[in-house]
Motif scaffolding. Structure first.
Motif, PDB file in Angstrom:
ATOM      1  N   ALA A 303       0.850  -1.194   0.000  1.00  0.00           N
ATOM      2  CA  ALA A 303       0.000   0.000   0.000  1.00  0.00           C
ATOM      3  C   ALA A 303       0.878   1.233   0.000  1.00  0.00           C
ATOM      4  CB  ALA A 303      -0.919  -0.006   1.216  1.00  0.00           C
ATOM      5  N   ILE A 304       0.320   2.344  -0.449  1.00  0.00           N
ATOM      6  CA  ILE A 304       1.018   3.632  -0.356  1.00  0.00           C
ATOM      7  C   ILE A 304       0.677   4.233   1.001  1.00  0.00           C
ATOM      8  CG2 ILE A 304       1.130   5.973  -1.265  1.00  0.00           C
ATOM      9  CD1 ILE A 304       0.738   4.816  -4.046  1.00  0.00           C
ATOM     10  N   ALA A 305       1.697   4.406   1.831  1.00  0.00           N
ATOM     11  CA  ALA A 305       1.479   4.873   3.205  1.00  0.00           C
ATOM     12  C   ALA A 305       1.502   6.392   3.313  1.00  0.00           C
ATOM     13  CB  ALA A 305       2.538   4.274   4.138  1.00  0.00           C
ATOM     14  N   ASN A 306       2.479   7.026   2.675  1.00  0.00           N
ATOM     15  CA  ASN A 306       2.628   8.479   2.745  1.00  0.00           C
ATOM     16  C   ASN A 306       2.805   9.062   1.349  1.00  0.00           C
ATOM     17  OD1 ASN A 306       2.750   7.996   5.502  1.00  0.00           O
ATOM     18  ND2 ASN A 306       4.950   8.342   5.658  1.00  0.00           N
ATOM     19  N   LYS A 307       1.945   9.982   0.999  1.00  0.00           N
ATOM     20  CA  LYS A 307       2.109  10.730  -0.250  1.00  0.00           C
ATOM     21  C   LYS A 307       2.734  12.072   0.131  1.00  0.00           C
ATOM     22  CE  LYS A 307      -2.085   8.415  -1.841  1.00  0.00           C
ATOM     23  NZ  LYS A 307      -3.509   8.570  -2.233  1.00  0.00           N
ATOM     24  N   ASN A 308       4.052  12.043   0.299  1.00  0.00           N
ATOM     25  CA  ASN A 308       4.747  13.178   0.901  1.00  0.00           C
ATOM     26  C   ASN A 308       4.941  14.358  -0.036  1.00  0.00           C
ATOM     27  OD1 ASN A 308       4.969  11.923   3.388  1.00  0.00           O
ATOM     28  ND2 ASN A 308       6.962  11.010   2.911  1.00  0.00           N
ATOM     29  N   SER A 309       5.345  14.080  -1.265  1.00  0.00           N
ATOM     30  CA  SER A 309       5.577  15.151  -2.236  1.00  0.00           C
ATOM     31  C   SER A 309       5.553  14.539  -3.620  1.00  0.00           C
ATOM     32  CB  SER A 309       6.928  15.832  -1.969  1.00  0.00           C
ATOM     33  OG  SER A 309       7.998  14.955  -2.285  1.00  0.00           O
ATOM     34  N   TYR A 310       5.746  15.397  -4.624  1.00  0.00           N
ATOM     35  CA  TYR A 310       5.782  14.883  -5.991  1.00  0.00           C
ATOM     36  C   TYR A 310       7.104  14.166  -6.280  1.00  0.00           C
ATOM     37  CZ  TYR A 310       1.667  17.795  -6.615  1.00  0.00           C
ATOM     38  OH  TYR A 310       0.418  18.349  -6.488  1.00  0.00           O
ATOM     39  N   GLY A 311       8.002  14.191  -5.306  1.00  0.00           N
ATOM     40  CA  GLY A 311       9.277  13.496  -5.480  1.00  0.00           C
ATOM     41  C   GLY A 311       9.506  12.380  -4.482  1.00  0.00           C
ATOM     42  N   GLN A 312       8.548  12.135  -3.583  1.00  0.00           N
ATOM     43  CA  GLN A 312       8.728  11.078  -2.585  1.00  0.00           C
ATOM     44  C   GLN A 312       7.403  10.435  -2.208  1.00  0.00           C
ATOM     45  OE1 GLN A 312       9.376  11.269   1.902  1.00  0.00           O
ATOM     46  NE2 GLN A 312      11.489  11.219   1.183  1.00  0.00           N
ATOM     47  N   THR A 313       7.380   9.125  -2.293  1.00  0.00           N
ATOM     48  CA  THR A 313       6.228   8.330  -1.885  1.00  0.00           C
ATOM     49  C   THR A 313       6.733   7.207  -0.987  1.00  0.00           C
ATOM     50  OG1 THR A 313       5.125   8.784  -3.996  1.00  0.00           O
ATOM     51  CG2 THR A 313       4.274   6.950  -2.677  1.00  0.00           C
TER      52      THR A 313
END
Length: 735
Positions: A303-313
């Motif tokens: 699963a995707i836990a954190n959608k932090n930025s457009y450069g880090q997932t």
């Protein structure tokens, strides 16, 4: 060069005696200050900077000699220069750690002022901020969560600023019943620690049960410090755990309730360890749109836990699946880094933690937010209607197993008019995310705390950046004066600070006593078994302790000598018995280890003097009493602890082999702690029953060294007269 009102320098009281030397050696880092200088034009501002550069001494001393104002501290120089800045449209701001650093920053500020406006962002990276106009827009506070913690975070801020110190003392008092220790003992380390000890302390702080309340406390401490300077948010959000600090900022819940809530949250997450596959997490340097299709191709739960930025997932899931995903991303030349975490947070693998969190949140007061709070789960503001408390509790519960929608949260705040984003808490992870998310748009993102720069200097730099961009700070609280309440007394006077624990009163009622094995929910008291199931407790006088061959003594007889008027008074204090229960193992170890050491010492001393320590005592028959037993030498008087402090009981340093262990299946009895008397020789012994005088005075039997120790003060034991004291000294010194 400066406005007329700035000519009168306000000062802190001068240091006394050796305070300045000690402060300069151990606490000079607290001197970091924000400098903001303003003028109506760039030409006038450059002239002011040039004049300040010439006047400021190029030294690293804490107190420097100013040509016009005499001895000056950096905080006094900062107040002198920034007093007139608020009135001018053009400002330059920076932070300096010493007077020498101040001169370097002034020189760099002049370069920034002469640079083209498009290149001033380069100087901002160096901590030099030039503001020509006020940034129009709302202020958003962003609170970091787990992962941003570090050892000694906010320690220097707590030593300099009163409100930070009080916040950590408050957390100590609230969490002590839950953690069974002070939070600050887990965050703040001993400067003399070795590398391995420090590594162990860092590992302890990474435990989620400790990390979560520690991070919340640091976030709230900086939140309150910003408020002291007149900096308040219009909208707030937190990253994962940081959402609880956002709730405190918005008035959704109190700081004490938030602390207890994250303690339950951390305990619930920590209890998952060892139950099946804990899962793993990894950081992927790619946006969600690129990550999601690749995850769908990998077998297993991901699963995707954190959608932090457009450069880090950040991804999470079953351990084998995360390992396979990291390999796949690396094969595609997409950087993927496994994270050092205990569980796969924000996934269904930690779903068991939701039940205790939900139950606790339903018990505490939750209010509709006073300002918008952007939820992690929905990236939308919290509800504000009559059903808001229940809905907010559910959002915080769902957050545990849901993805952190940080990109959408920042976008929502920007769309609502936020232009100033302040990271309120340790490190600058969220600042970096905002810079990525809002790249190419007008905004200001500011961190407030980072270990590389130091807490004081980084916070001062944040103040300088805001003031340079014409944020209306309240500098009056920072005025150097004897009655100033922004700073701690130790910073104002340079006196050695008292330990933080002295400000923790630990005042609790008898009903708030924490059991040794407390339940997960700190609001649920342990239920005592019904009387029929409780083991009967015999009276003290009937409890026998075996020792000395066939002799027996009741506990009251054995330990009655330790009871005095002060101890009797303490029995009326509701906190004394819980304290005694918590200290029982320490007291037992102290009594057993010190007595064995005592016997070993006198056995060796007796052997050197040639006296039989085991010689029986010839005395009239009398009821067995404690005076028949040799007493260890009285220790020097111990200063009475302050009201509300825990007394510290220290065991003597003895070889590990000398410390007896409690036998399996045989718990040692609880005893009353020993009391040190200032004048032990004046203590009256119980009178022995009268007995007829002997027909003739029998010659006194030689006494052993143990018996001689109980002789009246001033009496020289006859057995010691004529002893070879040089030989005795040589025997004693190694011990």
């Amino acid at each position: 060069a400066v406005a007329p009102e700035a000519e009168g320098v306000t000062r802190f009281p001068p240091p006394e005696g050796d305070d300045l030397a000690r402060y300069a050696t151990t606490q000079a880092a607290l001197e970091g200050e924000a400098f903001v200088i303003g003028a109506p034009s760039s030409h006038r501002l450059d002239d002011t900077l040039a004049h300040a550069f010439e006047e400021m001494p190029d030294v690293t001393e804490v107190v420097a000699q100013h040509p016009r104002h005499g001895p000056l501290r950096l905080v006094e120089a900062a107040h002198l220069l920034r007093n007139s800045a608020q009135a001018h449209p053009l400002r330059v701001g920076f932070a300096a750690a010493t007077f020498a650093d101040l001169r370097r920053k002034i020189a760099t500020a002049r370069e920034a002022l002469r640079a083209e406006p498009g290149k001033r962002a380069i100087f901002a990276r160096k901590g030099i901020f030039v503001g020509t106009a006020e940034i129009e827009g709302k202020t958003a506070f962003l609170f970091p969560g787990q992962g941003s913690q570090y050892i000694d975070m906010c320690r220097d801020l707590a030593e300099k600023y009163r409100v930070v110190r009080e916040t950590f003392a408050e957390a100590d008092e609230i969490l002590h019943p839950i953690l069974d220790r002070r939070l600050t003992d887990l965050i703040f380390t001993d400067p003399t620690m070795g590398k391995e000890e420090r590594k162990a302390a860092e590992e302890a702080l990474r435990q989620t049960e400790i990390t979560q309340p520690a991070m919340l406390t640091a976030d709230v401490a900086i939140l309150r410090l910003l408020a002291e300077h007149g900096i308040h948010p219009d909208v707030v959000a937190g990253h994962s755990l940081g959402e609880y600090a956002a709730c405190v900022a918005a008035g959704v819940m109190s700081f004490p309730d938030a602390l207890r809530a994250v303690a339950v949250r951390g305990s619930a997450m920590g209890s998952i360890k060892g139950v099946g596959d804990p899962g793993k997490m990894a950081s992927i340097s790619a946006p969600e749109e690129k990550v999601a299709p690749i995850l769908a191709e990998i077998p297993g739960y991901l699963a995707i836990a954190n959608k932090n930025s457009y450069g880090q997932t950040v991804i999470a899931g079953e351990s084998a699946a995360v390992d396979a995903a990291v390999k796949r991303f690396m094969a595609l030349r997409i950087p993927a880094v496994p994270l050092s975490v205990s569980n796969a947070f924000h996934t269904r693998l930690v779903a068991s933690a939701t039940t205790p969190v939900r139950e606790f949140l339903r018990k505490i007061p939750i209010s509709p937010p006073r300002i918008p709070v952007i939820a992690n789960v929905t990236a939308r503001p919290y509800p504000t209607g009559p059903d808001a408390p229940g809905q907010i509790a559910e959002l915080l519960t769902k957050q545990i197993v849901s993805s952190v929608e940080f990109i959408r949260s920042v976008e929502a705040m920007y769309e609502a008019g936020a232009r100033i984003f302040i990271e309120v808490g340790p490190k600058r992870a969220l600042t970096g995310f905002v810079e990525n998310i809002l790249s190419g748009r007008e905004f200001l993102a500011i961190p407030t705390n980072h270990p590389k720069k130091g807490g004081v200097l980084q916070f001062s730099e944040a103040l300088a950046a805001l003031s340079a961009n014409r944020y209306p700070l309240d500098w009056k609280t920072a005025t150097p004066a004897p009655g100033n309440t922004l700073y701690t007394e130790s910073f104002r006077t340079m006196k050695e600070p008292a330990p933080l624990r002295e400000e923790t009163t630990m005042k609790r009622s008898a009903d708030d006593v924490t059991p040794v094995h407390r339940p997960l929910d700190p609001t649920v008291p342990e239920v005592s078994p019904p009387p029929s199931e409780q083991a009967p407790v015999p009276p003290a006088s009937s409890i026998a302790a075996t020792g000395g061959g066939s002799k027996t003594r009741s506990l009251l007889d054995l330990f009655g000598c330790l009871i005095d008027d002060e101890i009797l008074a303490l029995l009326d204090d509701a906190e004394f018995l819980p304290y005694l229960e918590a200290q029982q193992e320490v007291i037992r170890s102290f009594l057993k280890a010190s007595f064995r050491q005592h016997k070993t010492f006198f056995a060796r001393l007796t052997a050197e003097m040639g006296v039989d320590a085991a010689r029986p005592v010839h005395s009239p028959e009398a009821p067995a009493r404690i005076e028949d037993h040799p007493l260890p030498q009285a220790a020097p008087p111990v200063a009475e602890p302050r009201r509300g402090e825990e007394a510290q009981i220290s065991a003597p340093v003895v070889p590990s082999s000398a410390v007896p262990s409690v036998e399996e299946g045989r718990p040692a009895p609880t005893v009353t702690p020993p009391v040190q008397h200032a004048h032990p020789e004046r203590r009256e012994a119980p009178a022995a029953p009268a007995s007829p005088p002997p027909a003739a005075a029998a010659p006194a039997a030689p006494r052993s060294p143990m018996e001689a120790m109980r002789a009246p003060v001033g009496e020289i034991p006859p057995e010691w007269i004529g002893a070879d004291f040089e030989k005795v000294k040589n025997a004693i010194l190694p011990m």
